[in-house]
Enzyme design. Structure first.
Site, PDB file in Angstrom:
ATOM      1  N   ARG A  69       0.855  -1.202   0.000  1.00 17.07           N
ATOM      2  CA  ARG A  69       0.000   0.000   0.000  1.00 17.07           C
ATOM      3  C   ARG A  69       0.879   1.235   0.000  1.00 17.07           C
ATOM      4  NH1 ARG A  69      -4.192   0.446   4.729  1.00 17.07           N
ATOM      5  NH2 ARG A  69      -5.490  -0.905   3.439  1.00 17.07           N
ATOM      6  N   ARG A 183      -4.628   3.095  17.224  1.00 21.22           N
ATOM      7  CA  ARG A 183      -5.362   2.486  16.100  1.00 21.22           C
ATOM      8  C   ARG A 183      -5.065   3.299  14.857  1.00 21.22           C
ATOM      9  NH1 ARG A 183      -7.832  -1.310  13.775  1.00 21.22           N
ATOM     10  NH2 ARG A 183      -9.597  -2.400  14.673  1.00 21.22           N
ATOM     11  N   LYS A 184      -5.656   2.910  13.724  1.00 21.30           N
ATOM     12  CA  LYS A 184      -5.483   3.701  12.507  1.00 21.30           C
ATOM     13  C   LYS A 184      -6.047   5.108  12.683  1.00 21.30           C
ATOM     14  CE  LYS A 184      -8.215   2.756   8.931  1.00 21.30           C
ATOM     15  NZ  LYS A 184      -9.240   2.128   8.015  1.00 21.30           N
ATOM     16  N   GLY A 452     -16.882  -5.902   1.424  1.00 18.84           N
ATOM     17  CA  GLY A 452     -16.915  -7.344   1.632  1.00 18.84           C
ATOM     18  C   GLY A 452     -17.192  -7.803   3.055  1.00 18.84           C
ATOM     19  N   CYS A 457     -14.601  -0.831   4.288  1.00 19.54           N
ATOM     20  CA  CYS A 457     -13.597  -0.143   3.468  1.00 19.54           C
ATOM     21  C   CYS A 457     -14.220   0.447   2.200  1.00 19.54           C
ATOM     22  CB  CYS A 457     -12.483  -1.102   3.072  1.00 19.54           C
ATOM     23  SG  CYS A 457     -11.728  -1.924   4.479  1.00 19.54           S
ATOM     24  N   GLY A 458     -15.273  -0.195   1.693  1.00 17.12           N
ATOM     25  CA  GLY A 458     -15.954   0.303   0.490  1.00 17.12           C
ATOM     26  C   GLY A 458     -17.021   1.341   0.812  1.00 17.12           C
TER      27      GLY A 458
HETATM   28 FE1  SRM Z   1      -9.798  -0.819   5.000  1.00 15.97          FE
HETATM   29  C1  SRM Z   1      -8.659  -3.203   7.079  1.00 15.97           C
HETATM   30  C2  SRM Z   1      -8.561  -2.450   2.385  1.00 15.97           C
HETATM   31  C3  SRM Z   1     -10.236   1.944   3.127  1.00 15.97           C
HETATM   32  C4  SRM Z   1     -11.874   0.442   7.420  1.00 15.97           C
HETATM   33  N1  SRM Z   1      -8.724  -2.507   4.794  1.00 15.97           N
HETATM   34  C5  SRM Z   1      -8.321  -3.344   5.788  1.00 15.97           C
HETATM   35  C6  SRM Z   1      -7.355  -4.413   5.284  1.00 15.97           C
HETATM   36  C7  SRM Z   1      -5.975  -3.898   5.502  1.00 15.97           C
HETATM   37  C8  SRM Z   1      -7.556  -5.764   5.986  1.00 15.97           C
HETATM   38  C9  SRM Z   1      -6.560  -6.783   5.580  1.00 15.97           C
HETATM   39  O1  SRM Z   1      -5.480  -6.829   6.164  1.00 15.97           O
HETATM   40  O2  SRM Z   1      -6.844  -7.547   4.680  1.00 15.97           O
HETATM   41  C10 SRM Z   1      -7.792  -4.437   3.814  1.00 15.97           C
HETATM   42  C11 SRM Z   1      -6.714  -4.840   2.819  1.00 15.97           C
HETATM   43  C12 SRM Z   1      -7.313  -5.702   1.740  1.00 15.97           C
HETATM   44  C13 SRM Z   1      -6.493  -5.719   0.500  1.00 15.97           C
HETATM   45  O3  SRM Z   1      -5.737  -6.697   0.283  1.00 15.97           O
HETATM   46  O4  SRM Z   1      -6.645  -4.818  -0.308  1.00 15.97           O
HETATM   47  C14 SRM Z   1      -8.378  -3.046   3.635  1.00 15.97           C
HETATM   48  N2  SRM Z   1      -9.356  -0.310   3.154  1.00 15.97           N
HETATM   49  C15 SRM Z   1      -8.951  -1.166   2.180  1.00 15.97           C
HETATM   50  C16 SRM Z   1      -8.984  -0.509   0.819  1.00 15.97           C
HETATM   51  C17 SRM Z   1      -7.912  -0.996  -0.132  1.00 15.97           C
HETATM   52  C18 SRM Z   1     -10.379  -0.714   0.201  1.00 15.97           C
HETATM   53  C19 SRM Z   1     -10.447  -0.400  -1.278  1.00 15.97           C
HETATM   54  O5  SRM Z   1     -10.614  -1.358  -2.042  1.00 15.97           O
HETATM   55  O6  SRM Z   1     -10.319   0.762  -1.663  1.00 15.97           O
HETATM   56  C20 SRM Z   1      -8.864   0.967   1.243  1.00 15.97           C
HETATM   57  C21 SRM Z   1      -7.442   1.409   1.387  1.00 15.97           C
HETATM   58  C22 SRM Z   1      -7.335   2.851   1.768  1.00 15.97           C
HETATM   59  C23 SRM Z   1      -5.917   3.364   1.769  1.00 15.97           C
HETATM   60  O7  SRM Z   1      -5.424   3.645   0.682  1.00 15.97           O
HETATM   61  O8  SRM Z   1      -5.347   3.480   2.857  1.00 15.97           O
HETATM   62  C24 SRM Z   1      -9.524   0.901   2.613  1.00 15.97           C
HETATM   63  N3  SRM Z   1     -10.787   0.912   5.262  1.00 15.97           N
HETATM   64  C25 SRM Z   1     -10.944   1.883   4.323  1.00 15.97           C
HETATM   65  C26 SRM Z   1     -11.958   2.810   4.733  1.00 15.97           C
HETATM   66  C27 SRM Z   1     -12.506   3.952   3.901  1.00 15.97           C
HETATM   67  C28 SRM Z   1     -11.870   5.286   4.153  1.00 15.97           C
HETATM   68  O9  SRM Z   1     -10.810   5.398   4.756  1.00 15.97           O
HETATM   69  O10 SRM Z   1     -12.491   6.246   3.714  1.00 15.97           O
HETATM   70  C29 SRM Z   1     -12.425   2.369   5.962  1.00 15.97           C
HETATM   71  C30 SRM Z   1     -13.578   2.975   6.802  1.00 15.97           C
HETATM   72  C31 SRM Z   1     -13.195   4.304   7.369  1.00 15.97           C
HETATM   73  C32 SRM Z   1     -12.431   4.209   8.650  1.00 15.97           C
HETATM   74  O11 SRM Z   1     -11.352   3.618   8.671  1.00 15.97           O
HETATM   75  O12 SRM Z   1     -12.902   4.751   9.641  1.00 15.97           O
HETATM   76  C33 SRM Z   1     -11.684   1.174   6.288  1.00 15.97           C
HETATM   77  N4  SRM Z   1     -10.166  -1.289   6.948  1.00 15.97           N
HETATM   78  C34 SRM Z   1     -11.102  -0.703   7.757  1.00 15.97           C
HETATM   79  C35 SRM Z   1     -11.165  -1.401   9.004  1.00 15.97           C
HETATM   80  C36 SRM Z   1     -12.076  -1.039  10.212  1.00 15.97           C
HETATM   81  C37 SRM Z   1     -11.329  -0.093  11.096  1.00 15.97           C
HETATM   82  C38 SRM Z   1     -11.732  -0.140  12.547  1.00 15.97           C
HETATM   83  O13 SRM Z   1     -11.546   0.877  13.234  1.00 15.97           O
HETATM   84  O14 SRM Z   1     -12.183  -1.187  13.027  1.00 15.97           O
HETATM   85  C39 SRM Z   1     -10.249  -2.461   8.920  1.00 15.97           C
HETATM   86  C40 SRM Z   1      -9.930  -3.519   9.995  1.00 15.97           C
HETATM   87  C41 SRM Z   1      -8.886  -3.049  10.954  1.00 15.97           C
HETATM   88  O15 SRM Z   1      -8.258  -2.012  10.787  1.00 15.97           O
HETATM   89  O16 SRM Z   1      -8.722  -3.782  11.926  1.00 15.97           O
HETATM   90  C42 SRM Z   1      -9.640  -2.365   7.622  1.00 15.97           C
HETATM   91 FE1  SF4 Z   2     -13.685  -6.138   4.635  1.00 17.61          FE
HETATM   92 FE2  SF4 Z   2     -12.102  -4.097   3.992  1.00 17.61          FE
HETATM   93 FE3  SF4 Z   2     -11.455  -6.553   3.289  1.00 17.61          FE
HETATM   94 FE4  SF4 Z   2     -13.456  -5.283   2.069  1.00 17.61          FE
HETATM   95  S1  SF4 Z   2     -11.261  -4.753   2.006  1.00 17.61           S
HETATM   96  S2  SF4 Z   2     -13.478  -7.369   2.755  1.00 17.61           S
HETATM   97  S3  SF4 Z   2     -14.370  -4.214   3.813  1.00 17.61           S
HETATM   98  S4  SF4 Z   2     -11.589  -5.710   5.372  1.00 17.61           S
END
Ligand code: SRM
Ligand code: SF4
Length: 531
Positions: A69, A183-184, A452, A457-458
């Protein structure tokens, strides 16, 4: 002293424990070692968790093929940088691809650990970094995708976003001051009128606002009113998680642009030192604000800031509907245009990236921009070149004129690569839209977001129709399904959508979506073709 330092390790969750044992950023110095050891022989905590501090994600779904990333501040990169990213994934053949993310960013796939030293060198040579883009760090900082191009903008966010990134990451080298947050943490800044960054879903967001200036008075002079000052109202605590989703709340602070970086630092320090660390499900900033109340939180931020904070301006300047930037638009610079290309669910392959880089160089200034809708913008295309640009074959794939449902489709990674996923998303999203468009006629775009799992994240809560993956039982079998969200409003007066129906099996989804589109969004069934 931090709360962490005063907490016994026994009360820490497993993430806090491994962070206390060894800071995530320490892996930066160990990349050569990991590369020669190989992913199977590495320490598991380094591999599965700490590597995320340099933006490298172990993927249990595709072991040995890592995701990387990046950080693309304000979503802006050069054609040279895009070409380097393309080269990185090209060598992985079918395993190599890239996704534009919902944070205006790029993720690369297929990465092998033995290649990391060379990849980091290539990135460094073009001033790209992936540092601190995952785990308990500040995520990619989002800004207006048309900053500096838009005649109606109030503030060009580009420099400020870069300054925040430089502060947070120590100019991309890694910054141990902010490498152990609870956290993030998400930061967004918007200088336009349409809230292009979804300010409301960030832990810390800056939205444009004019503050009535205090009348200036010298000795013995009358108070003279002066014109309002430009700056930002500050929102805090917005976030989505599986447990809870909240829109950001006003901090009752207005800052001029020159104080934005210092305010980010102050908020981050308070979060780092006082954020809740015992329960990882309750560690995002909003939980601390709940515990303290906004007044105490503001007072602590003010103390770190080191001078009095002004109260918020009476109103902000977000008064437009949100734009998606797909299509051809005039820039504020006479004779120049920006063109928004629709990238289906944000997925790119190496050849696409080379092609986008070439287009940006031949027709534009070599600059490429990304949007939170997972699309690409090529700016600075001269009027005289526009017609030829629009005949380029790659615009068949990345069209400027997508159909109305396709246009606003957003999808997270889903089961193809993400181990949290409860369903497959990106391919299903595209297939579903195709099937719906075959049956229905629409008169306006409808924003459909797929995610998903409940991590969101979506961003299904910002969509007209949000689909969140779940598992459902049907006829004694467990199937992939979705919970449906509606009512997300973006742009001015943004508000989060809520869940209206739970547990629809994906195989039964089509008629449900059809009905929603007909009853809420004016869609009509197509006339059967005459035989
Ligand atoms: Fe996300 C975790 C992908 C935007 C909330 N997110 C993950 C992980 C890293 C989980 C993992 O290890 O597999 C996903 C990686 C999957 C992969 O292989 O791609 C993942 N998040 C994404 C992305 C790629 C979705 C997308 O297809 O666009 C986005 C990457 C953004 C970036 O460039 O940094 C992405 N994630 C978001 C957003 C949207 C936003 O930021 O506007 C959110 C909700 C907003 C927020 O964070 O408040 C989001 N992601 C989460 C969470 C829930 C956070 C929490 O506080 O519990 C997780 C799980 C975690 O962090 O434990 C997570
Ligand atoms: Fe769940 Fe984020 Fe993975 Fe999508 S990319 S399946 S919302 S953790």
């Amino acid at each position: 002293m931090t709360d962490l330092a005063t907490t016994t390790t026994a009360s820490l969750n497993k993430f806090e424990k491994f962070k206390a044992e060894k800071d995530g950023l320490a892996v930066k110095a160990e990349i050569e070692k990991f590369a020669s050891l190989g992913w199977e022989a590495m320490d598991e905590t380094d591999r599965d968790h700490r590597l995320k501090w340099v933006g490298v994600f172990f993927r249990p779904v595709t072991p040995g093929k890592f995701m990387m990333r990046m950080r693309i501040p304000n979503g802006i990169l050069t054609s040279e940088q895009m070409r380097v990213l393309a080269e990185v994934i090209q060598r992985y053949g079918d395993d190599g691809n890239a996704d534009i993310t919902t944070r205006q960013n790029i993720q690369l796939r297929g990465i092998r650990i033995e290649d990391l030293p060379e990849i980091f060198e290539k990135l460094r040579a073009v001033d790209l970094t992936s540092v601190q883009s995952g785990m308990d760090n500040v995520r990619n900082i989002t800004g207006d995708p048309v900053a500096g191009l838009d005649a109606d903008e109030l503030f060009d966010t580009r420099e400020l976003v870069q300054q925040i990134q430089d502060m947070v990451t120590n100019r991309g080298e890694g910054n141990s001051e902010f490498s152990n947050l609870p956290r993030k943490f998400n930061i967004a800044i918007t200088g336009g009128r349409d809230n292009s960054v979804h300010a409301e879903i960030n832990d810390l967001a800056f939205v444009p606002a004019f503050k009535e200036a205090q009348g200036a008075r010298g000795a013995g002079e009358e108070i003279t009113p002066s014109s309002p000052l430009f700056g930002f109202n500050v929102l805090v605590g917005g976030f989505f998680s599986a447990k809870r989703c909240e829109a950001a709340v006003p901090l009752n602070v207005w800052v001029p642009p020159e104080d934005v970086v210092a305010l980010c630092r102050a908020v981050l320090e308070v979060f780092r030192d006082h954020g809740l660390r015992a329960n990882r499900q309750k560690a995002r900033l909003m939980w601390l604000i709940d515990e303290w109340g906004i007044e105490k939180f503001r007072t602590e931020v003010e103390q770190r800031f080191g001078k009095s904070l002004l109260g918020a301006a009476a109103r902000d300047e977000i008064d437009w509907e949100k734009r998606d930037h797909v299509g051809v638009y005039k820039q504020k610079q006479p004779g120049l245009n920006y063109v928004g290309l629709h990238v289906p669910v944000g997925r790119l392959f190496a050849e696409d990236m080379f092609e986008i880089a070439r287009l940006a160089e031949v027709y534009g200034s070599g600059e490429i921009r990304l949007t939170v809708e997972q699309n690409v913008i090529i700016p600075n295309i001269g009027d005289s070149l526009l017609e030829t640009f629009l005949t380029e074959p790659v615009l068949d794939k990345f069209t400027i004129n997508p159909t109305l449902l396709t246009r606003s489709l957003v999808s997270c990674t889903g089961a193809q690569f993400c181990n949290f996923a409860l369903i497959e998303t990106k391919n299903r999203a595209l297939e579903t839209i195709k099937a719906l468009e075959a049956e229905l006629e629409l008169t306006r775009p409808v924003r459909i977001h797929w995610t998903g799992c409940p991590n969101s994240c979506g961003q299904p809560q910002v969509a007209d129709i949000g689909l969140m993956g779940t598992k459902v039982r049907k006829n004694g079998k467990t199937l992939e399904g979705v919970d449906i969200y509606m009512g997300g409003k973006v742009g001015k007066e943004a508000q989060l959508g809520t869940c209206i129906t739970k547990g629809i099996p994906c195989e039964d989804l089509l008629p449900v979506l059809q009905e929603l589109l007909i009853s809420h969004f004016g869609a009509r069934l197509r006339e059967p073709a005459a035989v």
